[in-house]
Write a protein that holds these residues in place. Structure first.
Motif, mmCIF file in Angstrom:
data_model
loop_
_atom_site.group_PDB
_atom_site.id
_atom_site.type_symbol
_atom_site.label_atom_id
_atom_site.label_comp_id
_atom_site.label_asym_id
_atom_site.label_seq_id
_atom_site.Cartn_x
_atom_site.Cartn_y
_atom_site.Cartn_z
ATOM 1 N N ARG A 81 42.775 43.608 32.148
ATOM 2 C CA ARG A 81 42.976 43.544 33.589
ATOM 3 C C ARG A 81 42.991 42.089 34.047
ATOM 4 O O ARG A 81 42.312 41.251 33.473
ATOM 5 C CB ARG A 81 41.859 44.287 34.336
ATOM 6 N N VAL A 82 43.740 41.816 35.115
ATOM 7 C CA VAL A 82 43.792 40.477 35.695
ATOM 8 C C VAL A 82 43.356 40.554 37.155
ATOM 9 O O VAL A 82 43.818 41.429 37.904
ATOM 10 C CB VAL A 82 45.210 39.871 35.607
ATOM 11 N N PHE A 83 42.457 39.648 37.532
ATOM 12 C CA PHE A 83 41.968 39.579 38.908
ATOM 13 C C PHE A 83 42.054 38.142 39.405
ATOM 14 O O PHE A 83 41.963 37.197 38.624
ATOM 15 C CB PHE A 83 40.506 40.033 38.994
ATOM 16 N N VAL A 84 42.206 38.007 40.721
ATOM 17 C CA VAL A 84 42.102 36.687 41.353
ATOM 18 C C VAL A 84 41.000 36.741 42.403
ATOM 19 O O VAL A 84 40.697 37.797 42.962
ATOM 20 C CB VAL A 84 43.435 36.243 41.998
ATOM 21 N N PRO A 126 51.985 43.048 41.312
ATOM 22 C CA PRO A 126 51.373 44.314 41.762
ATOM 23 C C PRO A 126 50.101 44.716 41.028
ATOM 24 O O PRO A 126 49.210 45.296 41.626
ATOM 25 C CB PRO A 126 52.494 45.340 41.526
ATOM 26 N N ARG A 127 50.004 44.431 39.755
ATOM 27 C CA ARG A 127 48.860 44.920 38.980
ATOM 28 C C ARG A 127 47.691 43.937 38.961
ATOM 29 O O ARG A 127 46.698 44.167 38.275
ATOM 30 C CB ARG A 127 49.292 45.231 37.543
ATOM 31 N N VAL A 128 47.803 42.866 39.711
ATOM 32 C CA VAL A 128 46.713 41.886 39.776
ATOM 33 C C VAL A 128 45.756 42.286 40.894
ATOM 34 O O VAL A 128 46.153 42.455 42.045
ATOM 35 C CB VAL A 128 47.258 40.468 40.026
ATOM 36 N N GLY A 129 44.479 42.455 40.558
ATOM 37 C CA GLY A 129 43.484 42.820 41.556
ATOM 38 C C GLY A 129 42.997 41.598 42.322
ATOM 39 O O GLY A 129 42.898 40.501 41.771
ATOM 40 N N ARG A 130 42.688 41.801 43.590
ATOM 41 C CA ARG A 130 42.188 40.721 44.443
ATOM 42 C C ARG A 130 40.746 41.049 44.815
ATOM 43 O O ARG A 130 40.475 42.094 45.405
ATOM 44 C CB ARG A 130 43.056 40.614 45.695
ATOM 45 N N LEU A 131 39.820 40.166 44.483
ATOM 46 C CA LEU A 131 38.398 40.401 44.697
ATOM 47 C C LEU A 131 37.889 39.490 45.801
ATOM 48 O O LEU A 131 38.112 38.273 45.769
ATOM 49 C CB LEU A 131 37.623 40.164 43.396
ATOM 50 N N GLU A 132 37.189 40.067 46.781
ATOM 51 C CA GLU A 132 36.846 39.340 48.006
ATOM 52 C C GLU A 132 35.392 38.906 48.093
ATOM 53 O O GLU A 132 35.037 38.126 48.969
ATOM 54 C CB GLU A 132 37.187 40.221 49.223
ATOM 55 N N SER A 133 34.528 39.412 47.227
ATOM 56 C CA SER A 133 33.113 39.077 47.336
ATOM 57 C C SER A 133 32.478 39.090 45.954
ATOM 58 O O SER A 133 33.052 39.625 44.988
ATOM 59 C CB SER A 133 32.384 40.081 48.238
ATOM 60 N N LEU A 134 31.282 38.525 45.869
ATOM 61 C CA LEU A 134 30.558 38.519 44.605
ATOM 62 C C LEU A 134 30.205 39.938 44.170
ATOM 63 O O LEU A 134 30.327 40.274 42.985
ATOM 64 C CB LEU A 134 29.292 37.672 44.749
#
Length: 233
Positions: free
Chosen positions: A184-187, A199-207
């Motif tokens: 998995r890939v996240f930013v 599209p398949r990249v997750g976006r993480l907003e908090s710890l």
């Protein structure tokens, strides 16, 4: 003296509504008292945990120091000292954690040109406390080095941090190597806020969100290893 206070930002940080530990940490940071700052952070971790120490103690003070710099152009030495204190205390916590044996790791890295390492230190610590094996590759990682690390470690997930819009490069996301097993890939980070990602990249907003998502990715990867025919639930 009034002119001096205006030029240096005064003798105290603006910390409205914070808890007493944050106020004490602010005083220690302004005094460049690293021993006291580390002690306050360690006591907070012991009392309330890494997550609360970051959100309620360290981050408000760092934000206030950043605002002081924005307003006056002074105080970068305070930010550097406080960042080093957080890194020391949190890294010591991570070093005592017991990651799951033989699990595929999570890779953490800062985008090329991005010098902000502290968010990666904090996230590596919360992951370690969850038993998630983690390899932090630090700030300012060239995309070629990132690709090499992915091929070498077969990670369960990769998280790329960007503090600034100028370092949030979606071309890097599209150029990441394809591997088997997949990952998995996240930013994360404010630099990605207005950037369109694949599209398949997750976006993480908090710890909290990042810790949970990366732990889940590791668990899913482990389940697939145990059930390679696709029967994992």
């Amino acid at each position: 003296s009034e002119q001096l206070r205006a030029r240096t930002g005064g003798t105290a940080l603006r910390l409205p509504g914070v808890e007493r530990r944050a106020r004490a940490l602010g005083r220690a940071a302004l005094a460049l008292d690293a021993d006291t700052a580390r002690g306050l952070l360690a006591d907070s971790v012991a009392a309330t945990g890494v997550q609360a120490t970051w959100d309620d103690v360290a981050r408000p003070v760092l934000a206030a120091v950043g605002q002081r710099w924005a307003d006056t152009g002074t105080g970068i030495e305070i930010e550097h000292l406080l960042s080093d204190c957080v890194t020391a205390v949190f890294s010591a916590v991570a070093a005592t954690a017991d990651p799951a044996p033989a699990a595929r790791p999570v890779l953490l890295a800062g985008m090329a040109g991005d010098q902000h390492r502290l968010p990666l230190v904090v996230l590596a610590t919360t992951l370690a406390q969850r038993g998630v094996p983690c390899r932090s590759l630090g700030a300012d990682l060239p995309s070629t080095a990132l690709a090499t690390a992915i091929r070498r470690t077969a990670p369960a997930a990769v998280l790329l941090w960007s503090q600034l819009r100028s370092t949030a490069d979606p071309k890097v996301l599209r150029s990441l190597p394809r591997t088997r097993p997949e990952y998995r890939v996240f930013v994360a980070g404010p630099g990605w806020a207005d950037i369109q990602t694949p599209p398949r990249v997750g976006r993480l907003e908090s710890l909290v969100e990042a810790t949970a998502a990366l732990a889940a990715a590791t668990n899913t990867a482990a389940a697939r290893c145990r059930h390679p025919t696709g029967t994992a639930q």
